[in-house]
Write a protein that holds these residues in place. Structure first.
Motif: not given
Length: 167
Positions: A53-65
């Motif tokens: 959730e945090f990665s998606e909000k931060a638009q961190d594609t690598l973190g979200a993946a």
């Protein structure tokens, strides 16, 4: 492990104060590892969902993946195969979007393992062949070896070798 968990929680707290994307997701991933090592799977999974959730909000594609990939493994390891497939696929698309070919190949292997588990060996072979092509492009010897091993395993698992090998 209690001290490690306390330190990870402190690191998470400090990272949140600094709004450090990598500090926050890294702390959440580490907290998941600690919980998982103590068979606290649901608690560990909750940390991974927070990281996602945090990665998606931060638009961190690598973190979200990466978070999606780890969530997929949590579900795979607890025999929730269909849910694992959803998260491995989400990870695959994230890695593709940012050109992370080695991680893309790893996600393909994970998805292939799900299809192998579901008995769809033809799809497992096709996915492992896609991973092999990426590893060959990267000249990653260890990855090539892994992909070839997995393909051989898929054929070995097949009760109908002809059907799999002719496709």
């Amino acid at each position: 492990l209690e001290e490690a968990e306390n330190n990870a929680k402190k690191a998470l707290y400090e990272s949140k104060k600094l709004n450090s994307i990598y500090g926050i997701t890294g702390s959440l991933w580490y907290l998941n590892q600690i919980c998982t090592s103590q068979n606290r799977f649901d608690e560990g999974l909750a940390y991974l969902y927070q990281a996602l959730e945090f990665s998606e909000k931060a638009q961190d594609t690598l973190g979200a993946a990466m978070s999606s990939y780890m969530i997929g493994h949590q579900y795979y390891n607890t025999s929730k195969i269909d849910t694992a497939l959803v998260f491995f696929t989400k990870a695959l698309f994230g890695y593709k979007a940012i050109g992370q070919k080695k991680r893309e190949a790893m996600a393909l292997h994970a998805i292939a393992a799900v299809y192998d588990e579901l008995g769809d060996l033809l799809m497992a072979v096709k996915l492992n062949i896609q991973a092999l092509a990426l590893y060959e492009e990267l000249r990653d010897i260890d990855g090539i070896e892994l992909a070839l091993h997995n393909i051989a395993g898929n054929y070995g698992d097949s009760k109908n070798y002809e059907k799999v090998s002719n496709n």
